[in-house]
Design an enzyme around this catalytic site. Sequence first.
Site, short mmCIF file in Angstrom:
data_model
loop_
_atom_site.label_atom_id
_atom_site.label_comp_id
_atom_site.label_asym_id
_atom_site.label_seq_id
_atom_site.Cartn_x
_atom_site.Cartn_y
_atom_site.Cartn_z
CG ASP A 122 -2.21 -0.82 0.93
OD1 ASP A 122 -2.48 -1.13 -0.24
OD2 ASP A 122 -2.91 -1.15 1.89
CB SER A 178 -4.75 -6.15 10.52
OG SER A 178 -4.02 -6.64 9.43
#
Length: 409
Positions: A122, A178
């Site tokens: 990301d 997560s």
Amino acid sequence: MVEKVILAYSDGLDTSCILKWLLEKGYEVICLMADVGQKEDFELAKQKALKIGAKQVIVEDVKEDFVKNYIWPAVQMGLIYEERYLLGTSLARPCITVALVEAAKKYQAKYIAHGATGKGNDQVRFELCAYALLPSIKIIAPWRDDEFCQQFQGRLDLIEYARKHNIPVTAKPSTPWSTDANILHISYESGILEDPNQIAPETLYEMTKDPQTQAPKQSMRMTITFEKGLPVKLNDKSQSPLEILEILNYVAGSYGIGRIDIVENRYVGLKSRGVYETPGGTVLFQAHQDLEVFCLDREVLRCKQYLRDRMADYVYNGFWFSPEANYVRQCLELSQDKVNGQVVMELRAGYCQAVARTATTNALYNQELVSMDVHGEYVPRDASGFIAINSVRLREHVRAFGPYEVAKK
């Protein structure tokens, strides 16, 4: 002069602590939350960020934009990374970055900050997209900052920092993974999932029901209509792209469709294990793939598949806004001019498949030509010459090197 920062804020542990850390560094922080379809109490998150000290919190509803201008083109292009991952997170990043850059322009902010890990994809996606859209922008990436990394080794340090500064967070030391969610998918990674031999617990899944125990016993059939490779109707009813995806997510999710558990190759060179749910996207991908094979010339399809794989790499690696992606996307869109028709999809517990299809424009499928009941315009004896020509190379190989040995057990 106080410098302004646009922070990509998610209300999670990392960005909540990063917000406070940036304030301690003397920045004026404007938080931006992009609504890409995740289930979030945005008002509660906004009040939390303001309480921590954000100058302003912007909530941008970009769901329509995300589906129409990122997910739908991905369906049209047939994008899939390493033959398994439908790019749910990868597609969201350029959409979110556009909102970040627009905010930076509006508020004359010199910096954009994000909470992406220094080991992941990301950080690359956010920053490459930002530089392509606004080359003068500067990036603050705390998880690559020496001082930040010395202060925080990981989640436990962040939790303690949040407690010290009275920052409410839902994360706990025992939180086993997560997540990252949007309207196309939910991804799960880290924590117990870092062990690739650890089976993901059933309690992990949020978009899909357990196909073995909760899915309907009866199958369901849905008709999806495509125009130039883009979904336009469900069961002959016109809906917006967002409506189509929402309906498919609900129905396919109830059947437990779209779960994958994979190890993938990150762009930064690491292998990572991820668990993904993409219910509606899985149905659309398989329906489009079926219609595409039905409608396209064989050699065009082969060329298209090569370009599809290149484009999937570009999207995964963060190059949505790049000259090569722009060129390949136009080529792929051109291949879809004749991908027009309907596909009947059958949904069953845990999987879906195409069971019927029809083209709404001239089709290459010629039922009479392919029929085993009539010769049509096909001349069977012509196949003799076809086979003879193709056998020349094989015969020459045997002449030069001898016959193949057949393995015997």
